[in-house]
Design an enzyme around this catalytic site. Structure first.
Site, PDB file in Angstrom:
ATOM      1  N   ALA A  67      23.366  55.577 -19.362  1.00  0.00           N
ATOM      2  CA  ALA A  67      22.729  54.515 -18.427  1.00  0.00           C
ATOM      3  C   ALA A  67      22.382  55.732 -16.608  1.00  0.00           C
ATOM      4  O   ALA A  67      22.669  56.401 -16.849  1.00  0.00           O
ATOM      5  CB  ALA A  67      24.569  53.768 -17.332  1.00  0.00           C
ATOM      6  N   GLU A 116      26.249  53.943 -27.129  1.00  0.00           N
ATOM      7  CA  GLU A 116      26.694  52.926 -26.806  1.00  0.00           C
ATOM      8  C   GLU A 116      25.336  51.844 -27.426  1.00  0.00           C
ATOM      9  O   GLU A 116      25.873  51.098 -27.726  1.00  0.00           O
ATOM     10  CB  GLU A 116      27.270  52.415 -25.109  1.00  0.00           C
ATOM     11  CG  GLU A 116      28.811  53.532 -25.114  1.00  0.00           C
ATOM     12  CD  GLU A 116      28.788  52.772 -23.814  1.00  0.00           C
ATOM     13  OE1 GLU A 116      28.212  53.619 -22.654  1.00  0.00           O
ATOM     14  OE2 GLU A 116      30.028  52.223 -23.456  1.00  0.00           O
ATOM     15  N   GLU A 146      31.673  59.496 -19.919  1.00  0.00           N
ATOM     16  CA  GLU A 146      31.907  58.834 -18.828  1.00  0.00           C
ATOM     17  C   GLU A 146      32.829  59.386 -17.554  1.00  0.00           C
ATOM     18  O   GLU A 146      32.951  59.503 -16.378  1.00  0.00           O
ATOM     19  CB  GLU A 146      32.202  57.560 -18.849  1.00  0.00           C
ATOM     20  CG  GLU A 146      30.573  55.997 -19.543  1.00  0.00           C
ATOM     21  CD  GLU A 146      29.864  56.836 -20.639  1.00  0.00           C
ATOM     22  OE1 GLU A 146      31.256  57.653 -21.824  1.00  0.00           O
ATOM     23  OE2 GLU A 146      29.725  55.840 -20.562  1.00  0.00           O
TER      24      GLU A 146
HETATM   25  N1  COA Z   1      21.014  59.016 -14.778  1.00  0.00           N
HETATM   26  C1  COA Z   1      20.146  59.632 -14.096  1.00  0.00           C
HETATM   27  N2  COA Z   1      19.252  60.492 -14.245  1.00  0.00           N
HETATM   28  C2  COA Z   1      19.103  60.833 -15.181  1.00  0.00           C
HETATM   29  C3  COA Z   1      20.797  60.989 -16.393  1.00  0.00           C
HETATM   30  C4  COA Z   1      21.480  60.117 -16.258  1.00  0.00           C
HETATM   31  N3  COA Z   1      22.270  58.987 -17.149  1.00  0.00           N
HETATM   32  N4  COA Z   1      20.852  61.348 -17.476  1.00  0.00           N
HETATM   33  C5  COA Z   1      20.008  62.653 -17.297  1.00  0.00           C
HETATM   34  N5  COA Z   1      18.990  62.079 -15.951  1.00  0.00           N
HETATM   35  C6  COA Z   1      18.136  62.616 -14.946  1.00  0.00           C
HETATM   36  C7  COA Z   1      17.612  64.099 -14.509  1.00  0.00           C
HETATM   37  O1  COA Z   1      19.008  64.138 -13.614  1.00  0.00           O
HETATM   38  C8  COA Z   1      17.140  65.249 -14.094  1.00  0.00           C
HETATM   39  O2  COA Z   1      16.421  64.364 -13.170  1.00  0.00           O
HETATM   40  P1  COA Z   1      15.133  65.366 -12.388  1.00  0.00           P
HETATM   41  O3  COA Z   1      14.450  65.472 -13.343  1.00  0.00           O
HETATM   42  O4  COA Z   1      14.932  64.250 -11.007  1.00  0.00           O
HETATM   43  O5  COA Z   1      16.368  65.960 -11.870  1.00  0.00           O
HETATM   44  C9  COA Z   1      15.876  64.655 -15.597  1.00  0.00           C
HETATM   45  O6  COA Z   1      17.152  63.326 -16.223  1.00  0.00           O
HETATM   46  C10 COA Z   1      16.373  65.508 -16.850  1.00  0.00           C
HETATM   47  O7  COA Z   1      17.774  66.077 -16.538  1.00  0.00           O
HETATM   48  P2  COA Z   1      18.568  67.646 -16.585  1.00  0.00           P
HETATM   49  O8  COA Z   1      19.846  67.195 -16.304  1.00  0.00           O
HETATM   50  O9  COA Z   1      17.349  68.640 -15.550  1.00  0.00           O
HETATM   51  O10 COA Z   1      18.313  67.991 -18.296  1.00  0.00           O
HETATM   52  P3  COA Z   1      19.029  69.004 -18.520  1.00  0.00           P
HETATM   53  O11 COA Z   1      18.431  69.554 -20.274  1.00  0.00           O
HETATM   54  O12 COA Z   1      19.436  70.302 -17.933  1.00  0.00           O
HETATM   55  O13 COA Z   1      20.714  68.326 -19.455  1.00  0.00           O
HETATM   56  C11 COA Z   1      21.782  66.331 -20.172  1.00  0.00           C
HETATM   57  C12 COA Z   1      20.445  67.049 -20.218  1.00  0.00           C
HETATM   58  C13 COA Z   1      22.119  65.487 -21.190  1.00  0.00           C
HETATM   59  C14 COA Z   1      23.342  67.184 -20.588  1.00  0.00           C
HETATM   60  C15 COA Z   1      22.234  65.825 -18.791  1.00  0.00           C
HETATM   61  O14 COA Z   1      21.131  65.419 -17.485  1.00  0.00           O
HETATM   62  C16 COA Z   1      23.057  65.291 -18.684  1.00  0.00           C
HETATM   63  O15 COA Z   1      24.389  65.195 -18.466  1.00  0.00           O
HETATM   64  N6  COA Z   1      22.941  63.498 -18.472  1.00  0.00           N
HETATM   65  C17 COA Z   1      23.857  63.130 -17.939  1.00  0.00           C
HETATM   66  C18 COA Z   1      24.761  62.401 -19.130  1.00  0.00           C
HETATM   67  C19 COA Z   1      26.011  61.400 -18.793  1.00  0.00           C
HETATM   68  O16 COA Z   1      26.337  61.418 -18.164  1.00  0.00           O
HETATM   69  N7  COA Z   1      25.120  60.180 -18.427  1.00  0.00           N
HETATM   70  C20 COA Z   1      26.494  59.052 -19.060  1.00  0.00           C
HETATM   71  C21 COA Z   1      26.217  58.604 -17.705  1.00  0.00           C
HETATM   72  S1  COA Z   1      27.368  56.832 -18.108  1.00  0.00           S
END
Ligand code: COA
Length: 260
Positions: A66, A115, A135
């Site tokens: 999300a 999910e 989460e």
């Molecule tokens: N919500 C909002 N933005 C998100 C996102 C999310 N769930 N997941 C990734 N993004 C965004 C990042 O903020 C980043 O944006 P920016 O370029 O404007 O800073 C972009 O997507 C790319 O992600 P980034 O984190 O730079 O890629 P990465 O390869 O370093 O890491 C992940 C990949 C998937 C490990 C990491 O993005 C992450 O941990 N995401 C969140 C996962 C999460 O907790 N999801 C559950 C939500 S309830």
């Protein structure tokens, strides 16, 4: 139909829905959830569409969750509403669709992304996919059905561990757990899903719709776990840990939880 965050391609008898926010790793914001609802509803009404394949745009992610930036400042009430509306509009809606939906998990499927994949009728993944429910690392719990569907698919102990550790599993583990049915290369993924979808499309769609209904019915308990999830998800929004977890993600730093 015109959408901003998704693509809908008809290759009759199949429809391919692509979540198309690759720069945000296809994170599910409110608008994307609404558009997905409309696209699934449209395909389900169209008798010529027999199977739907759902995939993420780009090579990195199916859906990375999300959209955290959208809910980081929500109150308890708004948190509960977020889960309730999302579940009804998309996650339960997809699960109960009479048209079969295959998730082509082409990369990260995290939080709301896993999910959503779990709400689809079954999953095929590419080798690079990583799955998890992170989460609790944000001070919240899965709110789009994850506390219910993960144990249904992988068993209670494995779901407990995945949710508590907030870790990711690779496709070998996901296959062993029964979370995905097949693992193929990223290049082959869509073609592989289409092959299964075409096989499904030769069968009686009326019978398949009834089978989906009957299979889903077996997982409905007298205690509504989804309602408990919505309430517990909302309660997290009143905690200091939630504020710390989501701010830490947005500030790109490690969270320092106090347990309150
Ligand atoms: N919500 C909002 N933005 C998100 C996102 C999310 N769930 N997941 C990734 N993004 C965004 C990042 O903020 C980043 O944006 P920016 O370029 O404007 O800073 C972009 O997507 C790319 O992600 P980034 O984190 O730079 O890629 P990465 O390869 O370093 O890491 C992940 C990949 C998937 C490990 C990491 O993005 C992450 O941990 N995401 C969140 C996962 C999460 O907790 N999801 C559950 C939500 S309830």
């Amino acid at each position: 139909m015109k959408f901003k965050n998704i693509l809908l391609d008809k290759e009759l008898p199949l429809a391919i829905i692509t979540i198309n926010r690759p720069e945000k790793l296809n994170a599910l914001n409110r608008e994307t959830i609404q558009e997905l609802h409309h696209a699934f509803d449209h395909c389900d009404q169209d008798l010529e569409t027999k199977v739907i394949i759902l995939i993420g745009s780009g090579e990195k992610a199916f859906v990375a969750g999300a959209d955290i930036t959208e809910f980081a400042h929500f109150s308890v009430e708004e948190g509960g509403k977020l889960a309730a509306i999302g579940q009804e509009m998309l996650f339960d809606f997809v699960e109960q669709l009479s048209t079969p939906v295959i998730a082509a998990v082409n990369g990260f499927a995290l939080g709301g992304g896993l999910e959503l994949a779990m709400a689809c009728h079954f999953r095929v993944a590419s080798h690079n996919a990583r799955m998890g429910l992170p989460e609790v690392s944000l001070g919240v719990i899965p709110g789009y059905g994850g506390t219910q569907r993960l144990p249904q698919l992988v068993g209670k102990g494995r779901a407990m561990e995945m949710i508590m550790t907030a870790g990711m599993i690779d496709v070998e583990r996901a296959l062993e757990f029964g979370l995905v049915n097949h693992v193929v290369s990223q290049e082959e993924l869509l073609a592989y899903c289409k092959k299964i979808a075409l096989k499904i499309s030769n069968n009686s769609m009326v019978a398949i719709g009834q089978a989906i209904k009957a299979i889903n019915a077996g997982f409905k308990n007298s205690t509504n776990g989804y309602a408990v999830e919505i309430e517990a998800f909302g309660a997290c929004f009143g905690t200091a840990d939630f504020k710390e977890g989501t701010s830490a993600f947005i500030d790109k730093r490690k969270a320092n939880f106090k347990g309150a």
